[in-house]
Motif scaffolding. Structure first.
Motif, PDB file in Angstrom:
ATOM      1  N   PHE A 426       0.834  -1.205   0.000  1.00 10.07           N
ATOM      2  CA  PHE A 426       0.000   0.000   0.000  1.00 10.07           C
ATOM      3  C   PHE A 426       0.871   1.259   0.000  1.00 10.07           C
ATOM      4  CE2 PHE A 426      -2.431   3.430   1.796  1.00 10.07           C
ATOM      5  CZ  PHE A 426      -3.706   3.267   1.280  1.00 10.07           C
ATOM      6  N   GLU A 427       1.862   1.300   0.864  1.00  4.69           N
ATOM      7  CA  GLU A 427       2.701   2.494   0.974  1.00  4.69           C
ATOM      8  C   GLU A 427       3.512   2.736  -0.297  1.00  4.69           C
ATOM      9  OE1 GLU A 427       5.003   2.200   4.529  1.00  4.69           O
ATOM     10  OE2 GLU A 427       3.232   2.112   5.831  1.00  4.69           O
ATOM     11  N   SER A 428       3.988   1.656  -0.929  1.00  2.00           N
ATOM     12  CA  SER A 428       4.761   1.840  -2.154  1.00  2.00           C
ATOM     13  C   SER A 428       3.891   2.416  -3.267  1.00  2.00           C
ATOM     14  CB  SER A 428       5.376   0.513  -2.595  1.00  2.00           C
ATOM     15  OG  SER A 428       4.380  -0.413  -3.000  1.00  2.00           O
ATOM     16  N   VAL A 429       2.619   2.013  -3.314  1.00  2.00           N
ATOM     17  CA  VAL A 429       1.708   2.564  -4.321  1.00  2.00           C
ATOM     18  C   VAL A 429       1.353   4.007  -3.981  1.00  2.00           C
ATOM     19  CG1 VAL A 429      -0.597   2.357  -5.337  1.00  2.00           C
ATOM     20  CG2 VAL A 429       0.784   0.311  -4.944  1.00  2.00           C
ATOM     21  N   ALA A 430       1.021   4.270  -2.714  1.00  2.00           N
ATOM     22  CA  ALA A 430       0.615   5.619  -2.308  1.00  2.00           C
ATOM     23  C   ALA A 430       1.728   6.633  -2.491  1.00  2.00           C
ATOM     24  CB  ALA A 430       0.153   5.606  -0.851  1.00  2.00           C
ATOM     25  N   ALA A 431       2.990   6.192  -2.405  1.00  2.00           N
ATOM     26  CA  ALA A 431       4.121   7.114  -2.520  1.00  2.00           C
ATOM     27  C   ALA A 431       4.420   7.507  -3.958  1.00  2.00           C
ATOM     28  CB  ALA A 431       5.360   6.487  -1.887  1.00  2.00           C
ATOM     29  N   GLN A 432       3.829   6.810  -4.929  1.00  2.00           N
ATOM     30  CA  GLN A 432       4.092   7.117  -6.329  1.00  2.00           C
ATOM     31  C   GLN A 432       3.364   8.394  -6.746  1.00  2.00           C
ATOM     32  OE1 GLN A 432       6.081   5.524  -8.695  1.00  2.00           O
ATOM     33  NE2 GLN A 432       6.862   4.460  -6.879  1.00  2.00           N
ATOM     34  N   PRO A 433       4.059   9.307  -7.432  1.00  2.00           N
ATOM     35  CA  PRO A 433       3.351  10.480  -7.972  1.00  2.00           C
ATOM     36  C   PRO A 433       2.246  10.029  -8.918  1.00  2.00           C
ATOM     37  CG  PRO A 433       5.744  10.736  -8.158  1.00  2.00           C
ATOM     38  CD  PRO A 433       5.489   9.312  -7.773  1.00  2.00           C
ATOM     39  N   VAL A 434       1.180  10.783  -8.944  1.00  3.44           N
ATOM     40  CA  VAL A 434       0.025  10.408  -9.750  1.00  3.44           C
ATOM     41  C   VAL A 434      -0.314  11.546 -10.697  1.00  3.44           C
ATOM     42  CG1 VAL A 434      -1.622  11.221  -8.021  1.00  3.44           C
ATOM     43  CG2 VAL A 434      -2.305   9.446  -9.622  1.00  3.44           C
ATOM     44  N   PHE A 435      -0.700  11.198 -11.940  1.00  4.42           N
ATOM     45  CA  PHE A 435      -0.832  12.234 -12.966  1.00  4.42           C
ATOM     46  C   PHE A 435      -2.262  12.696 -13.193  1.00  4.42           C
ATOM     47  CE2 PHE A 435      -0.101   8.109 -15.085  1.00  4.42           C
ATOM     48  CZ  PHE A 435      -1.317   7.909 -15.704  1.00  4.42           C
ATOM     49  N   ALA A 436      -3.178  12.332 -12.317  1.00  2.00           N
ATOM     50  CA  ALA A 436      -4.548  12.834 -12.450  1.00  2.00           C
ATOM     51  C   ALA A 436      -5.201  12.833 -11.081  1.00  2.00           C
ATOM     52  CB  ALA A 436      -5.356  11.999 -13.435  1.00  2.00           C
ATOM     53  N   ASN A 437      -6.200  13.694 -10.927  1.00  2.00           N
ATOM     54  CA  ASN A 437      -6.907  13.825  -9.653  1.00  2.00           C
ATOM     55  C   ASN A 437      -8.401  13.840  -9.921  1.00  2.00           C
ATOM     56  OD1 ASN A 437      -6.995  14.289  -6.770  1.00  2.00           O
ATOM     57  ND2 ASN A 437      -7.722  16.346  -7.259  1.00  2.00           N
ATOM     58  N   VAL A 438      -9.146  13.360  -8.939  1.00  2.00           N
ATOM     59  CA  VAL A 438     -10.596  13.407  -9.032  1.00  2.00           C
ATOM     60  C   VAL A 438     -11.136  13.967  -7.720  1.00  2.00           C
ATOM     61  CG1 VAL A 438     -10.752  10.972  -8.354  1.00  2.00           C
ATOM     62  CG2 VAL A 438     -12.709  12.084  -9.441  1.00  2.00           C
ATOM     63  N   GLU A 439     -11.982  14.991  -7.820  1.00  2.00           N
ATOM     64  CA  GLU A 439     -12.672  15.574  -6.671  1.00  2.00           C
ATOM     65  C   GLU A 439     -14.146  15.222  -6.782  1.00  2.00           C
ATOM     66  OE1 GLU A 439     -11.323  16.974  -4.129  1.00  2.00           O
ATOM     67  OE2 GLU A 439      -9.273  17.057  -4.917  1.00  2.00           O
ATOM     68  N   LEU A 440     -14.756  14.889  -5.655  1.00  2.00           N
ATOM     69  CA  LEU A 440     -16.081  14.282  -5.688  1.00  2.00           C
ATOM     70  C   LEU A 440     -17.043  15.007  -4.760  1.00  2.00           C
ATOM     71  CD1 LEU A 440     -17.792  11.831  -6.710  1.00  2.00           C
ATOM     72  CD2 LEU A 440     -16.913  10.557  -4.745  1.00  2.00           C
ATOM     73  N   GLU A 441     -18.293  15.135  -5.204  1.00  2.00           N
ATOM     74  CA  GLU A 441     -19.398  15.610  -4.380  1.00  2.00           C
ATOM     75  C   GLU A 441     -20.515  14.572  -4.430  1.00  2.00           C
ATOM     76  OE1 GLU A 441     -20.696  19.381  -5.799  1.00  2.00           O
ATOM     77  OE2 GLU A 441     -18.668  20.217  -5.924  1.00  2.00           O
ATOM     78  N   ALA A 442     -21.228  14.425  -3.320  1.00  2.00           N
ATOM     79  CA  ALA A 442     -22.319  13.444  -3.268  1.00  2.00           C
ATOM     80  C   ALA A 442     -23.449  13.988  -2.411  1.00  2.00           C
ATOM     81  CB  ALA A 442     -21.824  12.110  -2.716  1.00  2.00           C
ATOM     82  N   GLN A 443     -24.687  13.802  -2.875  1.00  2.00           N
ATOM     83  CA  GLN A 443     -25.852  14.384  -2.210  1.00  2.00           C
ATOM     84  C   GLN A 443     -27.016  13.393  -2.243  1.00  2.00           C
ATOM     85  OE1 GLN A 443     -26.089  17.714  -0.977  1.00  2.00           O
ATOM     86  NE2 GLN A 443     -28.136  17.234  -0.193  1.00  2.00           N
ATOM     87  N   TRP A 444     -27.652  13.183  -1.065  1.00  2.00           N
ATOM     88  CA  TRP A 444     -28.861  12.371  -1.016  1.00  2.00           C
ATOM     89  C   TRP A 444     -30.005  13.061  -1.753  1.00  2.00           C
ATOM     90  CZ3 TRP A 444     -28.991   7.502   0.287  1.00  2.00           C
ATOM     91  CH2 TRP A 444     -28.098   6.986   1.236  1.00  2.00           C
ATOM     92  N   ASN A 445     -30.901  12.263  -2.325  1.00  2.00           N
ATOM     93  CA  ASN A 445     -32.146  12.834  -2.828  1.00  2.00           C
ATOM     94  C   ASN A 445     -33.118  12.986  -1.657  1.00  2.00           C
ATOM     95  OD1 ASN A 445     -32.974  10.209  -2.352  1.00  2.00           O
ATOM     96  ND2 ASN A 445     -34.070   9.994  -4.297  1.00  2.00           N
ATOM     97  N   SER A 446     -34.333  13.405  -1.932  1.00  2.00           N
ATOM     98  CA  SER A 446     -35.265  13.782  -0.861  1.00  2.00           C
ATOM     99  C   SER A 446     -35.672  12.619   0.029  1.00  2.00           C
ATOM    100  CB  SER A 446     -36.522  14.429  -1.467  1.00  2.00           C
ATOM    101  OG  SER A 446     -37.158  13.531  -2.373  1.00  2.00           O
ATOM    102  N   ASP A 447     -35.771  11.395  -0.516  1.00  2.00           N
ATOM    103  CA  ASP A 447     -36.205  10.275   0.317  1.00  2.00           C
ATOM    104  C   ASP A 447     -35.079   9.279   0.626  1.00  2.00           C
ATOM    105  OD1 ASP A 447     -35.850   9.139  -2.140  1.00  2.00           O
ATOM    106  OD2 ASP A 447     -37.875   8.300  -2.316  1.00  2.00           O
TER     107      ASP A 447
END
Length: 650
Positions: A426-447
């Motif tokens: 896990f640490e060896s993968v996490a330490a690798q520079p990454v060339f893309a990013n994703v930012e996320l939003e999430a919202q419940w519907n009314s019910d």
């Protein structure tokens, strides 16, 4: 990366009785190690080498090329009968053998047992074909047995995708005759023919203990000192720093790979030739060499070409000796969040090991860890998610996981036999520079039956493609019916036998030390995804602009099954975005956020700061180095009371 994991009925079969058919995945736990081996040593073998004399024009085709076998065997002690068993080899991993001639099949047994036939069978499009080789034998001895073929087989890899190389053996009650060892660069699946619960067919029993001891001896015109590099893809280098990537090279020449020399060219300008010492991969096997990329003086994206010039100090005889890609020198540093998808289920008796590993990853790495527990082992699991409702991942047994969909491993041991060995990977993968990013939003519907998600993707590279997948996961899922009970095989063993204090609660006299454990709260459980009827409904991102990025929106529906639906706590539901490289299906980066709109005030746990410090707290880099001042990128802050948090410094 190695795959490491699992998994047979009495039936006398003629050579032609099972010639054709499809492949079925066997359930985990059917293949068993000799109980004389302790649980802590279940991945280790007692090696007993034997020398084979090969002619100058002969090489070994198999999962490994040494003469090792084990006397600590595996088998089906409760299912006596005669079984065809085989090693499943994809021909693309063994292209140097194409056009050669198989003259011998050899196999090793851990315990003496009758063997009545050897065979080679093709697989095309996932379907088993007619035997290419089938020869009766009379053998009954431990160790290696060599069978010279009466009619040699000419190999033509254009005619099939995979080969089964195997033998028919007798499985006696209480016996462990199969030799499976941890040898070779890759662990290949073993296959067995019989009725394992879903009819008489070929069953994939995985590679829990390594490679089956069966090999073919191939004659051909094999040159020496030849290695083919494998594409590394695009590379990102933080401005003013270096990045090390590992180049995979396939040995296409006779003799072992001891070293190679290569030239890295950036935008047509050759850098000095570099030398790398290798690990000794045999013919057809893969070895690895570190390649260092140094950033340019300014932000720029360039073309690189890497050419393997020498092998073992001599000119490289491989005609395909170069690879190319893009390398970006950039000040953009994205947080690398690592997705770990686990194959699990309440009916899996060894899955407590996976539960422990996933919880330890979650508690150790916090929001760098994006965990997804796929309860697909047994359909009676109340958290079962249908295969058609999630991306297809070719797990072999449970517990097993994939990290960024870059190979398979154990969710606790990782690629080693070390306690919590998954952390190193896990640490060896996490330490690798990454060339893309994703930012996320999430919202419940009314019910609170659907979740609207929106993902913004930013890429260092222009003109590349990405896929996006969305997932909903739930924490603290629990129930009171028997279906919620977790099977546990560790209750039979003491902590000393298992050799892991982390697994002690599941062992004899532990708090969960019983065959079926009630009252558990399951975390990171996959509830839904953007896959419907095996298809991802999120539109792919094509030809992205690094300046503009891309946005995708989707609505996820919660499961309607009453048992699971009633166990879901809306304030403990999270949305996940997985950014996929369509070239190889690997996960580039991931994001996870709580679903808003149900009174939840939780945050992702990663703060973005300009350049502020944290008082007298101690600051560390991701790889554990203590630093006195903030460093660009992800910093880990340890407070005086021992608590930690992560901040991202721009």
């Amino acid at each position: 990366m190695r795959k490491i994991l699992l998994s047979l009925t009495a039936l006398m079969l003629s050579a032609s009785a099972f010639a054709q058919g499809n492949i079925i995945k066997a359930q985990a736990g059917m293949l068993q190690r000799n109980p004389e081996a302790s649980v802590s040593n279940q991945h280790k073998v007692n090696k007993a080498p034997r020398k084979i004399n090969l002619a100058d024009n002969q090489l070994i085709l198999g999962g490994y090329t040494s003469d090792t076998y084990t006397t600590n065997g595996v088998g089906l002690p409760n299912k006596p009968g005669t079984y065809p068993v085989a090693l499943r080899l994809p021909v693309n991993d063994f292209l140097p053998f194409d056009g050669g001639k198989v003259v011998m099949i050899r196999f090793a047994l851990a315990q003496a047992t009758p063997v009545t036939r050897v065979f080679i069978t093709p697989i095309s499009g996932g379907n088993i074909g007619n035997d290419l080789v089938s020869q009766n034998v009379r053998a009954n001895a431990a160790g290696w047995t060599e069978v010279t073929l009466k009619t040699p087989l000419d190999l033509d890899f254009s005619a099939y995708d995979e080969l089964l190389i195997g033998f028919d053996y007798n499985q006696a009650s209480g016996a462990y005759p199969l030799s499976i060892v941890e040898e070779g660069n890759t662990y290949y699946d073993a296959m067995v023919y019989g009725n394992l619960g879903n009819g008489t067919a070929w069953y994939n029993i995985g590679h829990d203990f390594g490679n089956l001891s069966v090999q073919a001896i191939v004659e051909g015109e094999f040159v020496g000192n030849s290695a083919r590099p494998v594409n590394m893809g695009n590379v990102i280098v933080p401005l003013g720093r270096e990045t090390t990537k590992y180049l995979s090279v396939v040995n296409t020449g006779k003799g072992k790979l001891q070293s190679l020399d290569y030239v890295l060219s950036i935008d047509g300008v050759d850098q000095p030739e570099q030398h790398a010492t290798l690990y000794g991969a045999g013919f057809g096997e893969t070895d690895y060499a570190p390649v260092t990329f140094t950033s340019a003086a300014t932000e720029i994206t360039q073309q690189y070409t890497l050419t393997v010039t020498k092998v073992n100090g001599e000119p490289n005889n491989e005609t395909t000796n170069s690879i190319s890609g893009l390398v970006a020198s950039t000040s953009k540093e994205f947080v690398h969040r690592v997705a770990v998808e686990e194959f699990t289920g309440t009916g899996c008796g060894y899955c407590p090991r996976g539960i422990v590993g996933m919880e330890m990853l979650r508690n150790t790495y916090n929001d760098l860890f994006v965990g997804i527990a796929l309860h697909q082992y047994n359909s009676g699991d109340p958290m079962f998610i249908p295969y058609a409702s999630y991306a297809y991942i070719d797990f072999d047994g449970a517990p097993e996981c994939t990290v960024q969909r870059q190979g398979f491993t154990d969710p606790y041991y990782g690629n080693s036999d070390q306690n919590f060995g998954i952390s190193s990977l896990f640490e060896s993968v996490a330490a690798q520079p990454v060339f893309a990013n994703v930012e996320l939003e999430a919202q419940w519907n009314s019910d609170s039956t659907k979740v609207d998600v929106k993902a913004d993707v930013e890429s260092v590279f222009d003109g590349v493609d990405y896929n996006l997948e969305f997932v909903l996961v739930g924490d603290s899922l629990t129930g009171t019916t028997t279906a919620w009970r977790q099977a546990n095989y560790y209750y039979q063993y003491t902590e000393a036998q298992v050799g892991s204090p982390d697994l002690a609660p599941w062992c004899k006299n532990g708090t969960n030390g019983k065959a079926n454990v009630s009252g558990l709260k399951f975390n990171d459980v996959a509830l839904a995804s953007s896959y419907v009827s095996n298809e991802n409904e999120v539109a792919p991102i094509k030809n992205i602009s690094s300046a503009e990025g891309a946005t995708r929106e989707y609505t996820l529906s919660l499961p309607t099954n009453a048992t699971l639906k009633n166990a879901i706590k809306p304030h403990l539901v999270f949305a996940i975005a997985l950014l996929i490289d369509p070239a190889d299906g690997s996960i580039v980066n991931a994001a996870k956020v709580p679903v808003a709109g149900y009174g939840s005030s939780e945050t992702t746990g990663i703060a973005t700061v300009a350049n502020s410090d944290c008082g007298s707290a101690t600051r560390y880099t991701l790889d554990g180095r203590q630093i006195s001042t903030p460093q660009k990128g992800l910093n880990i802050i340890r407070q005086a009371d021992g608590t930690t948090r992560k901040v991202f410094v721009r």
